[in-house]
Design a protein around this motif. Structure first.
Motif, PDB file in Angstrom:
ATOM      1  N   THR A 261       0.831  -1.204   0.000  1.00 31.49           N
ATOM      2  CA  THR A 261       0.000   0.000   0.000  1.00 31.49           C
ATOM      3  C   THR A 261       0.865   1.252   0.000  1.00 31.49           C
ATOM      4  N   ALA A 262       1.931   1.253   0.800  1.00 32.49           N
ATOM      5  CA  ALA A 262       2.834   2.404   0.871  1.00 32.49           C
ATOM      6  C   ALA A 262       3.504   2.652  -0.479  1.00 32.49           C
ATOM      7  N   MET A 263       3.975   1.592  -1.119  1.00 30.95           N
ATOM      8  CA  MET A 263       4.646   1.726  -2.406  1.00 30.95           C
ATOM      9  C   MET A 263       3.673   2.175  -3.497  1.00 30.95           C
TER      10      MET A 263
ATOM     11  N   LEU B 201       2.976   5.855  -2.905  1.00 25.05           N
ATOM     12  CA  LEU B 201       4.122   6.641  -3.349  1.00 25.05           C
ATOM     13  C   LEU B 201       4.124   6.785  -4.866  1.00 25.05           C
ATOM     14  N   SER B 202       3.869   5.688  -5.567  1.00 21.90           N
ATOM     15  CA  SER B 202       3.893   5.734  -7.034  1.00 21.90           C
ATOM     16  C   SER B 202       2.767   6.600  -7.608  1.00 21.90           C
TER      17      SER B 202
ATOM     18  N   ALA C 266       1.583   7.246   1.884  1.00 19.60           N
ATOM     19  CA  ALA C 266       2.848   6.507   1.853  1.00 19.60           C
ATOM     20  C   ALA C 266       3.604   6.693   3.166  1.00 19.60           C
ATOM     21  N   ILE C 267       3.592   7.906   3.692  1.00 14.80           N
ATOM     22  CA  ILE C 267       4.254   8.177   4.976  1.00 14.80           C
ATOM     23  C   ILE C 267       3.583   7.395   6.087  1.00 14.80           C
ATOM     24  N   LEU C 268       2.257   7.470   6.126  1.00 14.26           N
ATOM     25  CA  LEU C 268       1.505   6.786   7.175  1.00 14.26           C
ATOM     26  C   LEU C 268       1.738   5.271   7.132  1.00 14.26           C
ATOM     27  N   CYS C 269       1.623   4.677   5.948  1.00 12.36           N
ATOM     28  CA  CYS C 269       1.781   3.224   5.823  1.00 12.36           C
ATOM     29  C   CYS C 269       3.204   2.773   6.127  1.00 12.36           C
TER      30      CYS C 269
END
Length: 103
Positions: free
Chosen positions: A7-9, A12-13, A20-23
């Motif tokens: 989810t973060a990646m 970010l994309s 992205a920061i939170l995940c």
């Protein structure tokens, strides 16, 4: 990779830096030595213009995996450049040869 990191990646994309920061921070709570989470966190902070904060996860990632240039390269890219900085002109004389010996 964990679902948090996927989810973060993905965030970010897509330019969703807050997610992205939170995940990535949540992923680091689960595994504080997660190299991927540190890199994603650093990139998300960098792209959200939090340059001073981006340096922290990059440095930690570099400590965890000093042979991987990803963290060091990202950290260097995050360094501010003085707006008045200009490239230096090349010296007019010939450069020294082997170990400083003059030609």
């Amino acid at each position: 990779k964990s679902s948090l990191m996927r989810t973060a990646m993905e965030a970010l994309s897509k330019g969703n830096y807050a997610e992205a920061i939170l995940c990535s921070k949540h992923a680091l709570k689960q595994d504080r030595r997660s190299y991927d989470a540190l890199i994603v966190l650093g990139k998300a902070l960098f792209f959200s213009k939090q340059l001073d904060q981006a340096e922290i996860p990059y440095k930690r990632a570099a400590e965890l995996n000093p042979d991987d240039v990803t963290a060091v390269t990202a950290w260097l890219a995050a360094q501010p450049v003085d707006a008045a900085a200009a490239p230096q002109e090349a010296p007019s004389r010939e450069r020294p040869l082997k170990c400083g010996a003059a030609p």
